[in-house]
Design a protein around this motif. Structure first.
Motif, PDB file in Angstrom:
ATOM      1  N   LYS A  69      58.801 -45.350  31.215  1.00  0.00           N
ATOM      2  CA  LYS A  69      57.876 -44.361  31.762  1.00  0.00           C
ATOM      3  C   LYS A  69      56.798 -44.010  30.753  1.00  0.00           C
ATOM      4  CE  LYS A  69      56.280 -40.155  32.993  1.00  0.00           C
ATOM      5  NZ  LYS A  69      55.678 -39.104  32.142  1.00  0.00           N
TER       6      LYS A  69
ATOM      7  N   CYS B  63      64.755 -47.593  32.066  1.00  0.00           N
ATOM      8  CA  CYS B  63      64.764 -46.138  32.014  1.00  0.00           C
ATOM      9  C   CYS B  63      66.083 -45.690  31.407  1.00  0.00           C
ATOM     10  CB  CYS B  63      64.551 -45.512  33.396  1.00  0.00           C
ATOM     11  SG  CYS B  63      65.926 -45.714  34.552  1.00  0.00           S
TER      12      CYS B  63
ATOM     13  N   PRO C  42      68.118 -42.236  31.882  1.00  0.00           N
ATOM     14  CA  PRO C  42      68.334 -40.854  32.315  1.00  0.00           C
ATOM     15  C   PRO C  42      69.107 -40.058  31.266  1.00  0.00           C
ATOM     16  CG  PRO C  42      68.863 -42.401  34.071  1.00  0.00           C
ATOM     17  CD  PRO C  42      68.657 -43.216  32.839  1.00  0.00           C
TER      18      PRO C  42
ATOM     19  N   ASP D 293      67.503 -34.237  33.971  1.00  0.00           N
ATOM     20  CA  ASP D 293      66.620 -34.510  32.842  1.00  0.00           C
ATOM     21  C   ASP D 293      66.328 -33.204  32.099  1.00  0.00           C
ATOM     22  OD1 ASP D 293      64.965 -36.848  31.739  1.00  0.00           O
ATOM     23  OD2 ASP D 293      63.509 -35.216  31.777  1.00  0.00           O
TER      24      ASP D 293
ATOM     25  N   GLN E 298      58.079 -40.027  36.545  1.00  0.00           N
ATOM     26  CA  GLN E 298      59.382 -40.302  35.949  1.00  0.00           C
ATOM     27  C   GLN E 298      60.483 -40.237  36.996  1.00  0.00           C
ATOM     28  OE1 GLN E 298      60.659 -37.392  33.093  1.00  0.00           O
ATOM     29  NE2 GLN E 298      62.536 -38.487  32.584  1.00  0.00           N
TER      30      GLN E 298
ATOM     31  N   TYR F 247      62.671 -43.519  37.723  1.00  0.00           N
ATOM     32  CA  TYR F 247      64.095 -43.473  37.419  1.00  0.00           C
ATOM     33  C   TYR F 247      64.934 -43.653  38.689  1.00  0.00           C
ATOM     34  CZ  TYR F 247      63.567 -41.845  32.556  1.00  0.00           C
ATOM     35  OH  TYR F 247      63.287 -41.749  31.220  1.00  0.00           O
TER      36      TYR F 247
END
Length: 268
Positions: free
Chosen positions: A25, A150, A152, A163, A187, A191
């Motif tokens: 991202k 990604c 998390p 997040d 994002q 994600y």
């Protein structure tokens, strides 16, 4: 690392993760600003910044609070300009054994941040539902063929992505501005699609644990609505399209080449 087949990796270090060539991202944000900036950043990797260091510490304090003390060590107060101070500091670094060196004030702030989020009704409930933290996800975007990644902060037992965001102002209206300014909606969509590729189904939602950077570390839990996620998906797909064209033509434009006529912004 090839991601023709989606992969999930647990326990990957930050250094390993950020060194990979797949698009994250943060890479999408650079592409949106200027592809030339994205290419330069990839060709000239920088050392982690102080903000990155602090962010990692805050995440540890919030998401893995039981490990905070073992991962950190408080720096002694020594005068490193003196011979004795230099010797004391060298001995301390050996004692640290890879733990993150923090000041007494920093550890106090980390503990206070931890306590704030773990005693707040909504954020503590979300944290109590964590299934796993910092799982690295790798997949190939179906439209462009670009390899993506990604990580998390946490995945909850109900399938929601959680997040953690530190912020200057965690009030709803102000944090909504942060979502727009920092493209957190991008994002969320990015994600979510990585999650679906890896686990075969979309996440139940995307939640932000917003905590202020200064005492008393006010915090709140926010869930991004579906419209915002759809907009984020449209934006990140446009970013990937730009990256694909840049790679195919090996052209990496920066800011506009020609003069641009500007007007005052709408809020002025």
């Amino acid at each position: 690392m090839s991601t023709n087949q989606p992969q999930t990796i647990r326990g990957m270090s930050n250094e390993e993760y950020h060194a990979l060539p797949s698009v994250s991202k943060s890479g999408l944000d650079l592409i949106r600003k200027a592809p030339a900036l994205y290419k330069w950043t990839r060709d000239n990797p920088a050392e982690p910044t102080e903000a990155m260091r602090w962010g990692t510490l805050v995440h540890t304090a919030i998401l893995e609070p039981d490990t905070l003390e073992e991962r950190t060590i408080i720096a002694p107060v020594v005068d490193r300009r003196t011979t004795q101070g230099k010797a004391d500091w060298a001995a301390f670094q050996i004692e640290a054994k890879g733990r993150e060196i923090v000041t007494a004030d920093e550890i106090d702030d980390l503990r206070a941040t931890r306590d704030a989020v773990w005693t707040h009704p909504a954020t503590s409930k979300a944290l109590g539902m964590i299934r796993e933290v910092e799982t690295s996800i790798f997949w190939q975007d179906e439209r462009t063929g670009i390899e993506c990644r990604c990580r998390p902060d946490a995945i909850m037992t109900n399938g929601t992505i959680l997040d953690v965001k530190t912020t200057k102002d965690a009030r709803p209206d102000e944090f909504a501005k942060s979502i727009a300014n920092y493209r957190y909606h991008v994002q969320a969509a990015f994600y979510a699609d990585g999650f679906k590729a890896a686990f075969g189904e979309p996440p139940r939602g995307f939640a932000f644990l917003a905590v202020e950077k200064t005492r008393p570390f006010l915090c709140a839990l926010y869930v991004l609505d579906a419209k915002a996620v759809l907009r984020g998906r449209s934006e990140y797909e446009a970013d990937l399209d730009v990256l694909k064209r840049c790679r195919e033509t090996d052209t990496w434009p920066g800011l506009p080449d020609a003069p641009v006529i500007l007007d005052l912004p709408k809020w002025a």
